[in-house]
Design an enzyme around this catalytic site. Sequence first.
Site, PDB file in Angstrom:
ATOM      1  N   GLU A 130       0.825  -1.209   0.000  1.00 49.86           N
ATOM      2  CA  GLU A 130       0.000   0.000   0.000  1.00 49.86           C
ATOM      3  C   GLU A 130       0.860   1.259   0.000  1.00 49.86           C
ATOM      4  O   GLU A 130       1.624   1.486   0.942  1.00 49.86           O
ATOM      5  CB  GLU A 130      -0.911   0.018   1.222  1.00 49.86           C
ATOM      6  CG  GLU A 130      -1.780   1.258   1.317  1.00 49.86           C
ATOM      7  CD  GLU A 130      -2.565   1.340   2.613  1.00 49.86           C
ATOM      8  OE1 GLU A 130      -3.502   2.158   2.666  1.00 49.86           O
ATOM      9  OE2 GLU A 130      -2.245   0.600   3.568  1.00 49.86           O
ATOM     10  N   GLU A 148     -11.932   2.430   6.667  1.00 48.97           N
ATOM     11  CA  GLU A 148     -10.803   2.836   7.500  1.00 48.97           C
ATOM     12  C   GLU A 148     -10.851   4.360   7.631  1.00 48.97           C
ATOM     13  O   GLU A 148     -10.254   5.088   6.837  1.00 48.97           O
ATOM     14  CB  GLU A 148      -9.472   2.388   6.892  1.00 48.97           C
ATOM     15  CG  GLU A 148      -8.299   2.631   7.838  1.00 48.97           C
ATOM     16  CD  GLU A 148      -6.948   2.361   7.181  1.00 48.97           C
ATOM     17  OE1 GLU A 148      -6.148   1.629   7.787  1.00 48.97           O
ATOM     18  OE2 GLU A 148      -6.701   2.886   6.084  1.00 48.97           O
TER      19      GLU A 148
END
Length: 258
Positions: free
Chosen positions: A135, A232
Amino acid sequence: MPRFAANLTLLFTEVPMLDRPDWAARCGFDGVEVLFPYDNPMADWERALAGLPLALINTPPGDWGSGDRGFAAVPGMELRFRESFLRAADYATRLQAGRLHVMAGVAKGPQAEQCYTENLAWALAEAPDLVLTIEPLNPDDMPGYFLNDYDQAARILDDLANPRIGLQFDLWHAARLHGDAGLVWADHRHRINHVQIAGFPARNEPGGGGFSLPDLCDDVDQHCPETWIAAEYRPAKGTAQGLGWLTALKSRGQPIGG
């Protein structure tokens, strides 16, 4: 319809960590993710999850307070990386995590990229039953983090050429890094194997920023149905009170009264 996971590190913080899976299930989430599950024994997590799917965990970051953010791209820390990866792989295997995010760490330069690529190749060989993800993180939230560009991540994934590792698309980080998260999605959708969403620009409840969440859901449903969409974000108020976005997305396409 895509599956939605609650990030237990940021959501439902009103209750202790091991109570959060139950709250997430009761609030309509299909599964959960947790950044770092290592403060609790695996047996306690198994009881807390009670069969609820675990979409993703991260490899241990090291000493967060001292600036550690993982070790995969940090030259000279190969042994530390391998020890931490094996611990993460043990958790991921026993808890049946769908994805294991390999944290790169604070580093820069060609030597760091070589170290990162070699460590990822080692991890793929060492854990043949796990699916990995990487990521890109923005430098405001994660100063000095090695992986900070989606094109950079794509190059590394293309070099590895392994279907068991993919790209983690975080709407917040993509927008902070490249401005237009929609273009990032369009360019890299075929590499993405995990999605995280948040509102922009405040990182509260998902929505805004010129990015269509219904279109994202349709794209995931059509092109990568095994991919989780994980929430998130930092709730503006209580977590449960701010879940209108989840209700709206999950009700799309359902018949009236269904």
